[in-house]
Scaffold this motif. Structure first.
Motif, mmCIF file in Angstrom:
data_model
loop_
_atom_site.group_PDB
_atom_site.id
_atom_site.type_symbol
_atom_site.label_atom_id
_atom_site.label_comp_id
_atom_site.label_asym_id
_atom_site.label_seq_id
_atom_site.Cartn_x
_atom_site.Cartn_y
_atom_site.Cartn_z
ATOM 1 N N GLN A 3 13.886 8.859 20.008
ATOM 2 C CA GLN A 3 12.954 9.764 19.341
ATOM 3 C C GLN A 3 11.786 8.953 18.783
ATOM 4 N N ALA A 4 10.602 9.547 18.798
ATOM 5 C CA ALA A 4 9.427 8.879 18.242
ATOM 6 C C ALA A 4 9.662 8.598 16.764
ATOM 7 N N ILE A 5 9.346 7.409 16.345
ATOM 8 C CA ILE A 5 9.606 6.985 14.966
ATOM 9 C C ILE A 5 8.874 7.873 13.959
ATOM 10 N N GLU A 6 7.682 8.315 14.290
ATOM 11 C CA GLU A 6 6.896 9.151 13.379
ATOM 12 C C GLU A 6 7.573 10.484 13.107
ATOM 13 N N GLU A 7 8.474 10.911 14.002
ATOM 14 C CA GLU A 7 9.142 12.195 13.856
ATOM 15 C C GLU A 7 10.449 12.096 13.073
ATOM 16 N N LEU A 8 10.920 10.898 12.810
ATOM 17 C CA LEU A 8 12.207 10.703 12.151
ATOM 18 C C LEU A 8 12.112 10.930 10.652
ATOM 19 N N SER A 9 13.126 11.568 10.108
ATOM 20 C CA SER A 9 13.234 11.665 8.653
ATOM 21 C C SER A 9 13.616 10.284 8.130
ATOM 22 N N PHE A 10 13.509 10.107 6.829
ATOM 23 C CA PHE A 10 13.911 8.841 6.231
ATOM 24 C C PHE A 10 15.364 8.541 6.555
ATOM 25 N N GLU A 16 19.464 4.829 12.050
ATOM 26 C CA GLU A 16 19.188 4.095 13.278
ATOM 27 C C GLU A 16 18.967 2.614 12.986
ATOM 28 N N LEU A 17 18.274 2.308 11.915
ATOM 29 C CA LEU A 17 18.047 0.920 11.535
ATOM 30 C C LEU A 17 19.372 0.215 11.253
ATOM 31 N N GLU A 18 20.275 0.886 10.556
ATOM 32 C CA GLU A 18 21.592 0.301 10.279
ATOM 33 C C GLU A 18 22.357 0.033 11.574
ATOM 34 N N THR A 19 22.257 0.937 12.535
ATOM 35 C CA THR A 19 22.913 0.750 13.830
ATOM 36 C C THR A 19 22.345 -0.463 14.552
ATOM 37 N N ILE A 20 21.031 -0.598 14.515
ATOM 38 C CA ILE A 20 20.367 -1.734 15.169
ATOM 39 C C ILE A 20 20.783 -3.046 14.514
ATOM 40 N N VAL A 21 20.804 -3.073 13.194
ATOM 41 C CA VAL A 21 21.201 -4.295 12.481
ATOM 42 C C VAL A 21 22.621 -4.687 12.868
ATOM 43 N N SER A 22 23.521 -3.711 12.913
ATOM 44 C CA SER A 22 24.904 -4.003 13.299
ATOM 45 C C SER A 22 24.977 -4.559 14.712
ATOM 46 N N ARG A 23 24.207 -3.968 15.607
ATOM 47 C CA ARG A 23 24.201 -4.430 17.001
ATOM 48 C C ARG A 23 23.664 -5.854 17.093
#
Length: 79
Positions: A3-10, A16-23
């Motif tokens: 999803q486009a980052i501008e469309e994401l809620s906080f 998603e950021l937490e998932t990326i950090v874990s990965r």
């Protein structure tokens, strides 16, 4: 498809950021994927910061009188 980052809620951006950090911390991602994840994570971090800054700007500071009673509110000046 991401999803486009501008469309994401906080909250969605933070999840998603937490998932990326874990990965990334797992060390299992191949180099090219790790680079792509890092770039997306940095964009998500900026989005979260923007949303937090906007929320902070809306916070109201309560003014108290000499006895500690609320007398008025003023817009919070982020600084």
């Amino acid at each position: 498809m991401e999803q486009a980052i501008e469309e994401l809620s906080f909250e969605a951006a933070l999840r998603e950021l937490e998932t990326i950090v874990s990965r990334l911390e797992s060390g299992d991602a191949p180099l090219e994927e790790a680079i792509r994840l890092y770039e997306r994570g940095d964009q998500l971090r900026l989005r979260c910061k923007e949303r937090l800054d906007a929320a902070q700007a809306r916070i109201e500071a309560i003014r108290l009188d000499g006895e500690g009673r609320p007398t008025s509110t003023t817009n919070f000046a982020a600084g």
